[in-house]
Design a protein around this motif. Structure first.
Motif, PDB file in Angstrom:
ATOM      1  N   VAL A  14      79.567 -81.712  33.862  1.00 12.50           N
ATOM      2  CA  VAL A  14      78.651 -80.737  34.471  1.00 12.50           C
ATOM      3  C   VAL A  14      79.413 -79.802  35.405  1.00 12.50           C
ATOM      4  O   VAL A  14      79.201 -78.584  35.391  1.00 12.50           O
ATOM      5  CB  VAL A  14      77.502 -81.456  35.209  1.00 12.50           C
ATOM      6  N   LEU A  15      80.316 -80.343  36.197  1.00 20.32           N
ATOM      7  CA  LEU A  15      81.108 -79.510  37.103  1.00 20.32           C
ATOM      8  C   LEU A  15      82.007 -78.548  36.331  1.00 20.32           C
ATOM      9  O   LEU A  15      82.180 -77.394  36.730  1.00 20.32           O
ATOM     10  CB  LEU A  15      81.936 -80.379  38.049  1.00 20.32           C
ATOM     11  N   ALA A  16      82.575 -79.003  35.216  1.00 21.51           N
ATOM     12  CA  ALA A  16      83.416 -78.121  34.405  1.00 21.51           C
ATOM     13  C   ALA A  16      82.589 -76.998  33.788  1.00 21.51           C
ATOM     14  O   ALA A  16      83.030 -75.842  33.751  1.00 21.51           O
ATOM     15  CB  ALA A  16      84.120 -78.926  33.321  1.00 21.51           C
ATOM     16  N   VAL A  17      81.390 -77.300  33.320  1.00 21.20           N
ATOM     17  CA  VAL A  17      80.529 -76.273  32.731  1.00 21.20           C
ATOM     18  C   VAL A  17      80.099 -75.267  33.794  1.00 21.20           C
ATOM     19  O   VAL A  17      80.114 -74.053  33.557  1.00 21.20           O
ATOM     20  CB  VAL A  17      79.316 -76.921  32.038  1.00 21.20           C
ATOM     21  N   ILE A  18      79.746 -75.752  34.970  1.00 18.93           N
ATOM     22  CA  ILE A  18      79.370 -74.839  36.063  1.00 18.93           C
ATOM     23  C   ILE A  18      80.565 -73.975  36.453  1.00 18.93           C
ATOM     24  O   ILE A  18      80.425 -72.777  36.701  1.00 18.93           O
ATOM     25  CB  ILE A  18      78.818 -75.629  37.266  1.00 18.93           C
ATOM     26  N   GLY A  19      81.750 -74.578  36.510  1.00 16.73           N
ATOM     27  CA  GLY A  19      82.957 -73.809  36.827  1.00 16.73           C
ATOM     28  C   GLY A  19      83.226 -72.724  35.799  1.00 16.73           C
ATOM     29  O   GLY A  19      83.578 -71.592  36.148  1.00 16.73           O
ATOM     30  N   LEU A  20      83.020 -73.031  34.514  1.00 16.43           N
ATOM     31  CA  LEU A  20      83.211 -72.020  33.480  1.00 16.43           C
ATOM     32  C   LEU A  20      82.140 -70.932  33.575  1.00 16.43           C
ATOM     33  O   LEU A  20      82.421 -69.759  33.319  1.00 16.43           O
ATOM     34  CB  LEU A  20      83.185 -72.659  32.095  1.00 16.43           C
ATOM     35  N   VAL A  25      80.968 -65.278  35.085  1.00 15.36           N
ATOM     36  CA  VAL A  25      80.302 -64.264  35.910  1.00 15.36           C
ATOM     37  C   VAL A  25      81.333 -63.428  36.669  1.00 15.36           C
ATOM     38  O   VAL A  25      81.112 -62.247  36.923  1.00 15.36           O
ATOM     39  CB  VAL A  25      79.294 -64.941  36.868  1.00 15.36           C
ATOM     40  N   ILE A  26      82.466 -64.011  36.994  1.00 13.98           N
ATOM     41  CA  ILE A  26      83.508 -63.275  37.712  1.00 13.98           C
ATOM     42  C   ILE A  26      84.342 -62.412  36.764  1.00 13.98           C
ATOM     43  O   ILE A  26      84.661 -61.261  37.081  1.00 13.98           O
ATOM     44  CB  ILE A  26      84.409 -64.258  38.492  1.00 13.98           C
ATOM     45  N   THR A  27      84.684 -62.949  35.590  1.00 13.56           N
ATOM     46  CA  THR A  27      85.589 -62.222  34.705  1.00 13.56           C
ATOM     47  C   THR A  27      84.930 -61.057  33.978  1.00 13.56           C
ATOM     48  O   THR A  27      85.631 -60.113  33.597  1.00 13.56           O
ATOM     49  CB  THR A  27      86.222 -63.155  33.657  1.00 13.56           C
TER      50      THR A  27
END
Length: 104
Positions: A14-20, A25-27
């Motif tokens: 879940v943390l990896a998916v949120i990080g991606l 959103v940034i890229t």
């Protein structure tokens, strides 16, 4: 796999998916800011490429995200798929932010 390892793996996933998703959103605006000067048709392909590569790198660098015994190629494919989905989520978020629900 022990009973305690499954929730930890789920939390890492879940943390990896949120990080991606955050990376997506940034890229997207960064790709737009850089590539809009030359060719705006390259913004989405560049964003998708960056997100696929980020997903592959995340899943290969963190083997705890995949099931135990998964091969490197399977982890890379899953990472690419998750990165691609998060790229489309980022595009959808920006579409709704720019146009609102009435523009959709």
């Amino acid at each position: 796999m022990s009973e305690e390892a499954a929730p930890a793996r789920g939390l890492r996933w879940v943390l990896a998916v949120i990080g991606l998703a955050v990376l997506g959103v940034i890229t997207l605006p960064l790709a737009a800011a850089v590539l809009d000067r030359w060719d705006e048709n390259l913004i989405l392909p560049a964003h998708l490429l960056v997100m696929v590569l980020a997903g592959v790198l995340a899943w290969l660098a963190l083997p705890g995200l995949a099931k135990t015994g998964s091969s490197r190629s399977r982890r890379a494919v899953v990472g690419a798929a998750v990165g691609l989905v998060m790229a489309f989520v980022a595009v959808g978020v920006f579409f709704l932010l720019l146009n609102g629900f009435s523009g959709a």
